[in-house]
Write a protein that holds these residues in place. Sequence first.
Motif, PDB file in Angstrom:
ATOM      1  N   GLN A 195       0.814  -1.206   0.000  1.00 31.29           N
ATOM      2  CA  GLN A 195       0.000   0.000   0.000  1.00 31.29           C
ATOM      3  C   GLN A 195       0.851   1.260   0.000  1.00 31.29           C
ATOM      4  O   GLN A 195       0.515   2.247  -0.669  1.00 31.29           O
ATOM      5  N   SER A 196       1.951   1.255   0.729  1.00 37.45           N
ATOM      6  CA  SER A 196       2.782   2.466   0.836  1.00 37.45           C
ATOM      7  C   SER A 196       3.402   2.843  -0.508  1.00 37.45           C
ATOM      8  O   SER A 196       3.605   4.023  -0.787  1.00 37.45           O
ATOM      9  N   PHE A 197       3.700   1.859  -1.347  1.00 37.44           N
ATOM     10  CA  PHE A 197       4.246   2.146  -2.676  1.00 37.44           C
ATOM     11  C   PHE A 197       3.144   2.398  -3.700  1.00 37.44           C
ATOM     12  O   PHE A 197       3.437   2.663  -4.859  1.00 37.44           O
ATOM     13  N   ASP A 198       1.897   2.293  -3.270  1.00 39.48           N
ATOM     14  CA  ASP A 198       0.749   2.483  -4.158  1.00 39.48           C
ATOM     15  C   ASP A 198       0.779   1.504  -5.327  1.00 39.48           C
ATOM     16  O   ASP A 198       0.467   1.851  -6.466  1.00 39.48           O
ATOM     17  N   VAL A 199       1.205   0.263  -5.018  1.00 39.13           N
ATOM     18  CA  VAL A 199       1.176  -0.805  -6.020  1.00 39.13           C
ATOM     19  C   VAL A 199      -0.275  -1.136  -6.336  1.00 39.13           C
ATOM     20  O   VAL A 199      -1.110  -1.248  -5.431  1.00 39.13           O
ATOM     21  N   CYS A 200      -0.592  -1.290  -7.606  1.00 36.49           N
ATOM     22  CA  CYS A 200      -1.984  -1.562  -7.984  1.00 36.49           C
ATOM     23  C   CYS A 200      -2.360  -3.008  -7.685  1.00 36.49           C
ATOM     24  O   CYS A 200      -3.390  -3.269  -7.076  1.00 36.49           O
ATOM     25  N   HIS A 201      -1.528  -3.942  -8.130  1.00 37.58           N
ATOM     26  CA  HIS A 201      -1.779  -5.362  -7.887  1.00 37.58           C
ATOM     27  C   HIS A 201      -0.471  -6.041  -7.502  1.00 37.58           C
ATOM     28  O   HIS A 201       0.587  -5.738  -8.063  1.00 37.58           O
ATOM     29  N   ALA A 202      -0.547  -6.969  -6.554  1.00 36.16           N
ATOM     30  CA  ALA A 202       0.623  -7.755  -6.172  1.00 36.16           C
ATOM     31  C   ALA A 202       0.193  -9.191  -5.925  1.00 36.16           C
ATOM     32  O   ALA A 202      -0.929  -9.448  -5.473  1.00 36.16           O
ATOM     33  N   LEU A 203       1.094 -10.118  -6.238  1.00 38.22           N
ATOM     34  CA  LEU A 203       0.856 -11.533  -5.970  1.00 38.22           C
ATOM     35  C   LEU A 203       1.967 -12.081  -5.092  1.00 38.22           C
ATOM     36  O   LEU A 203       3.117 -11.657  -5.187  1.00 38.22           O
ATOM     37  N   ALA A 204       1.602 -13.026  -4.221  1.00 40.01           N
ATOM     38  CA  ALA A 204       2.576 -13.758  -3.410  1.00 40.01           C
ATOM     39  C   ALA A 204       2.083 -15.197  -3.295  1.00 40.01           C
ATOM     40  O   ALA A 204       0.931 -15.509  -3.652  1.00 40.01           O
ATOM     41  N   PHE A 205       2.935 -16.075  -2.784  1.00 36.81           N
ATOM     42  CA  PHE A 205       2.628 -17.506  -2.741  1.00 36.81           C
ATOM     43  C   PHE A 205       2.914 -18.046  -1.345  1.00 36.81           C
ATOM     44  O   PHE A 205       3.801 -17.556  -0.653  1.00 36.81           O
ATOM     45  N   ASP A 206       2.160 -19.080  -0.933  1.00 39.59           N
ATOM     46  CA  ASP A 206       2.282 -19.541   0.452  1.00 39.59           C
ATOM     47  C   ASP A 206       2.992 -20.883   0.610  1.00 39.59           C
ATOM     48  O   ASP A 206       3.080 -21.404   1.716  1.00 39.59           O
ATOM     49  N   PHE A 231      -7.409  -7.304 -14.363  1.00 45.01           N
ATOM     50  CA  PHE A 231      -6.455  -8.143 -13.656  1.00 45.01           C
ATOM     51  C   PHE A 231      -7.140  -9.325 -12.971  1.00 45.01           C
ATOM     52  O   PHE A 231      -6.697 -10.471 -13.109  1.00 45.01           O
ATOM     53  N   VAL A 232      -8.183  -9.069 -12.208  1.00 43.83           N
ATOM     54  CA  VAL A 232      -8.826 -10.142 -11.443  1.00 43.83           C
ATOM     55  C   VAL A 232      -9.435 -11.187 -12.368  1.00 43.83           C
ATOM     56  O   VAL A 232      -9.261 -12.396 -12.165  1.00 43.83           O
ATOM     57  N   LYS A 233     -10.125 -10.745 -13.415  1.00 44.29           N
ATOM     58  CA  LYS A 233     -10.718 -11.706 -14.345  1.00 44.29           C
ATOM     59  C   LYS A 233      -9.641 -12.525 -15.028  1.00 44.29           C
ATOM     60  O   LYS A 233      -9.783 -13.746 -15.216  1.00 44.29           O
ATOM     61  N   CYS A 234      -8.549 -11.865 -15.404  1.00 44.23           N
ATOM     62  CA  CYS A 234      -7.455 -12.568 -16.074  1.00 44.23           C
ATOM     63  C   CYS A 234      -6.806 -13.577 -15.130  1.00 44.23           C
ATOM     64  O   CYS A 234      -6.497 -14.710 -15.525  1.00 44.23           O
ATOM     65  N   LEU A 235      -6.608 -13.172 -13.876  1.00 46.97           N
ATOM     66  CA  LEU A 235      -6.023 -14.073 -12.883  1.00 46.97           C
ATOM     67  C   LEU A 235      -6.901 -15.291 -12.684  1.00 46.97           C
ATOM     68  O   LEU A 235      -6.417 -16.446 -12.715  1.00 46.97           O
ATOM     69  N   SER A 287       1.066 -24.601  -4.321  1.00 43.89           N
ATOM     70  CA  SER A 287       0.940 -23.371  -3.534  1.00 43.89           C
ATOM     71  C   SER A 287      -0.395 -22.695  -3.764  1.00 43.89           C
ATOM     72  O   SER A 287      -0.985 -22.789  -4.846  1.00 43.89           O
ATOM     73  N   ALA A 288      -0.847 -21.979  -2.744  1.00 43.79           N
ATOM     74  CA  ALA A 288      -1.963 -21.051  -2.904  1.00 43.79           C
ATOM     75  C   ALA A 288      -1.410 -19.739  -3.451  1.00 43.79           C
ATOM     76  O   ALA A 288      -0.204 -19.481  -3.416  1.00 43.79           O
ATOM     77  N   VAL A 289      -2.289 -18.891  -3.965  1.00 39.29           N
ATOM     78  CA  VAL A 289      -1.897 -17.606  -4.540  1.00 39.29           C
ATOM     79  C   VAL A 289      -2.619 -16.504  -3.778  1.00 39.29           C
ATOM     80  O   VAL A 289      -3.837 -16.576  -3.583  1.00 39.29           O
ATOM     81  N   LEU A 290      -1.877 -15.488  -3.340  1.00 38.94           N
ATOM     82  CA  LEU A 290      -2.472 -14.367  -2.617  1.00 38.94           C
ATOM     83  C   LEU A 290      -2.404 -13.115  -3.482  1.00 38.94           C
ATOM     84  O   LEU A 290      -1.338 -12.773  -4.020  1.00 38.94           O
ATOM     85  N   HIS A 291      -3.539 -12.440  -3.603  1.00 40.37           N
ATOM     86  CA  HIS A 291      -3.645 -11.233  -4.429  1.00 40.37           C
ATOM     87  C   HIS A 291      -3.870 -10.022  -3.535  1.00 40.37           C
ATOM     88  O   HIS A 291      -4.830  -9.978  -2.757  1.00 40.37           O
ATOM     89  N   PHE A 292      -2.979  -9.038  -3.645  1.00 38.51           N
ATOM     90  CA  PHE A 292      -3.070  -7.799  -2.878  1.00 38.51           C
ATOM     91  C   PHE A 292      -3.569  -6.690  -3.799  1.00 38.51           C
ATOM     92  O   PHE A 292      -2.991  -6.452  -4.867  1.00 38.51           O
ATOM     93  N   HIS A 293      -4.621  -5.988  -3.365  1.00 38.47           N
ATOM     94  CA  HIS A 293      -5.168  -4.908  -4.191  1.00 38.47           C
ATOM     95  C   HIS A 293      -5.946  -3.937  -3.322  1.00 38.47           C
ATOM     96  O   HIS A 293      -6.930  -4.316  -2.671  1.00 38.47           O
ATOM     97  N   GLN A 294      -5.471  -2.694  -3.263  1.00 38.04           N
ATOM     98  CA  GLN A 294      -6.165  -1.612  -2.567  1.00 38.04           C
ATOM     99  C   GLN A 294      -6.549  -1.994  -1.135  1.00 38.04           C
ATOM    100  O   GLN A 294      -7.675  -1.767  -0.688  1.00 38.04           O
TER     101      GLN A 294
END
Length: 445
Positions: free
Chosen positions: A294-305, A332-336, A350-357
């Motif tokens: 959020q601090s970098f104002d990234v629009c979308h981010a993904l991470a894995f668990d 982005f969400v529809k494409c993901l 792995s699971a996929v985590l999506h960060f957005h707003q």
Amino acid sequence: MAPKSSSNLPRTRQTAKKSTGGLAKRKQLALAAEETVGNVGKRLRFDETGIAQTGLQYCSLCQDGGRLFPCHQCPRVVCDRCIEIPNGYDVAMSADDVKFTCVSCHWLHEQRTKSRAPYWGFTRDGQPLLPSFLKVVGSFELGTASLLQSPRTLYITLHLATLNVSTVSQLIELALREYFPHGGLDCLVLPFDVGADTALERWPAQVAQHLESLTPSYERTVVLVVNHTDADTGDFFLGTDENGIKQAAEVDQFAKYVLGPFANYLKGSTVYFVSCGSVVNKPESFQKLCVAVQSFDVCHALAFDAPHLQALTTAELLMRLTRGIVVHGYDFVKCLEENLQEVSELGRHSAVLHFHQGTVTRYTWAHKNIQPWGQRNPVQCPQCGVFQKWEGVCLSGRDYSFECNNELCGNEDVERYGFVVKRPECTILHNKRQTPWAWLKVVVV
């Protein structure tokens, strides 16, 4: 005493780890003086005609170039090989007051309004220009809502120097490169090893030197961050110190000192964190990652668990996703969610985590016998130790019941081993191909 025969020793094989986790000493970061990297002198890249390359360069039907007609309602273009232009109308349709509506806009308008009308293509003052409907000889090789664009794009790969990320990084680049024949795609691969104080102090200047070759802004920015994470704390690795000892930093400090010099380009970007799952599985590091995004104002981010993430398993998803959002202009969400249906191998890993707003959504692969409701079944029965091919029995349409298939499991005092997996609160992303697996969607934050 005679040495032991090698035949009495267990047979083992040592290979290099491909996963992105481990242990490292936590390092508190602080520079002698805070340094920031602002906008530096940058240049636009031009093709051989001297025109800056932006916008769509390929037909939205056949994905090829040629003589292109731009739609007045959207950024799409259609080539003259996909529409049949009547003889004698070449000059008329090129007039300034003539508007062209692409096949996609006409189709989507019909879907929204539930109306049916011939496709005229070219109009003047709202009236058809051609004597009859415009014949379409091409076909939708992509989705009807897709674009085929070449927006000025920056692709950055930032990775721990000791990690070989060439395969994942190059696959993503190759997914984009063919759509930018005249330029417009800038790629930057930057390894880091800043575990030593002197290396950390030099890092901002090192980054600034690389950024000098880039343009001031981009329509799309994609950042791939490949790193180790500490298995106990979720800290990101920095590299090694002066004594060769591995160093790691808390997520917020890693973001400040290692990602900070890229702040101007991270705003509005898409970031993929390819690292082992401790960074999202440890509550403290997960919370700090949320704040950093959020601090970098990234629009979308993904991470894995995955506790020991194999980076290569993410390549197909990231390649498909990057091409979809950059070249085809998909949401982005529809494409993901559509592309998750194509990567069951990643789902089993792995699971996929999506960060957005400020919201984090977890996507977990589920299979009724292997991973019911996203919970992985054990390989063997915990009671009798026999390997299992579990067969789930659905209870009331929600829960799954399992029982060990070994007839000798249990005795007069102990029942045969069994368990029930209850359905969590989630949304099921149904697979169109009717496979026994699906992805589950849960909003975590």
